[in-house]
Design an enzyme around this catalytic site. Structure first.
Site, short mmCIF file in Angstrom:
data_model
loop_
_atom_site.label_atom_id
_atom_site.label_comp_id
_atom_site.label_asym_id
_atom_site.label_seq_id
_atom_site.Cartn_x
_atom_site.Cartn_y
_atom_site.Cartn_z
N SER A 1 -12.17 -28.19 -17.20
CA SER A 1 -12.10 -29.61 -16.90
C SER A 1 -12.54 -29.86 -15.45
CB SER A 1 -10.68 -30.12 -17.17
OG SER A 1 -10.65 -31.52 -17.21
N ASP B 1 -13.48 -31.71 -23.38
CA ASP B 1 -12.72 -31.11 -22.28
C ASP B 1 -12.18 -29.71 -22.62
OD1 ASP B 1 -10.49 -30.60 -20.35
OD2 ASP B 1 -10.99 -32.63 -19.70
#
Length: 247
Positions: free
Chosen positions: A42, A153
């Site tokens: 992320s 993500d």
């Protein structure tokens, strides 16, 4: 054997990890310079990319000039992120990153974690970084692609990537059982392991989680940077004997 380094998912509190990385660069540069693998998930993948491409100061300077998460509502944050990456990363970023930068992503077709480390172009590298940071709805509707596959993500399936076979220094913006992370004095309700991330369930940590997604004030992000810097200094002071095994 040298230490690898892992930057966990952190949302807008990636400024904490920027501070930690800057502190390592200032006080123990050999750790970052000698790390055979630099992992990121992320927003942590952005810090990892800044480390391997030697653009840490540029990333830190840019985020101070343009506070993350505090842009005008009319600004497309995800598009702004892509522009930022193209501005901050050098033309040979993919060459610097290949084999050393390991980015955690979640493949949408089967919800499996994928860690990529080979990049044929800067566009491919930037695509992987965008994939690792894409949160459906929050970041947009259409997920980005890496080599023709849609990803989202990396924190959904592996938020603190590392391999057991390689000694790794773990850095997280949340209090828990990581090498470098905040240390809370508030009451800890319990400890949880979430996709390899050690997370202390406390009021302070839950406030951090909210700030990672919806930062209330630019000063929070600035304080996170300096907290990351100081927490790293403390870690280096307390771990000199342990670190001596690696240099």
């Amino acid at each position: 054997m040298n230490l690898s380094v892992s930057f966990g998912g952190s949302g807008f509190l990636a400024t904490y990890q920027l501070g930690a990385a800057q502190s390592l660069l200032d006080n123990a540069a050999w750790i970052l310079q000698g790390a055979p693998r630099v992992y990121g998930a992320s927003a942590g993948s952005l810090v990892a990319a800044a480390v391997v491409c030697d653009q840490l100061l540029e990333f830190a300077r840019f985020t101070k000039q343009h506070p993350l998460g505090l842009l005008s509502p009319a600004v497309d944050i995800f598009q702004w992120l892509e522009v930022t990456l193209r501005r901050c990363l050098p033309d040979n970023a993919h060459t610097l990153a290949s084999g050393r930068l390991h980015i955690s992503m979640t493949r949408i077709s089967d919800a499996k974690n994928v860690i990529v480390s080979e990049f044929n172009s800067s566009d491919e590298l930037i695509g992987a970084l965008l994939c690792s940071c894409f949160v459906p709805v929050y970041s947009g509707v259409i997920p980005p692609q890496y080599k023709g596959e849609h990803y989202m993500d990396g924190g959904f399936t592996n938020i603190q990537p590392f391999e057991d076979s390689s000694p790794t220094l773990t850095i997280s913006a949340f209090a828990g059982n990581m090498d470098i992370c905040p240390c809370d004095t508030s009451i800890i309700l319990c400890d949880a392991i979430i996709q390899q991330l050690s997370f202390q369930c406390s009021v302070t940590n839950f406030i951090r989680l909210v700030d990672a997604l919806f930062p209330r004030d630019w000063r929070i992000l600035k304080r996170a940077f300096y907290s990351g810097y100081q927490d790293t200094v403390y870690f280096l002071q307390q771990s000199s004997e342990f670190l001596s095994d690696f240099y």
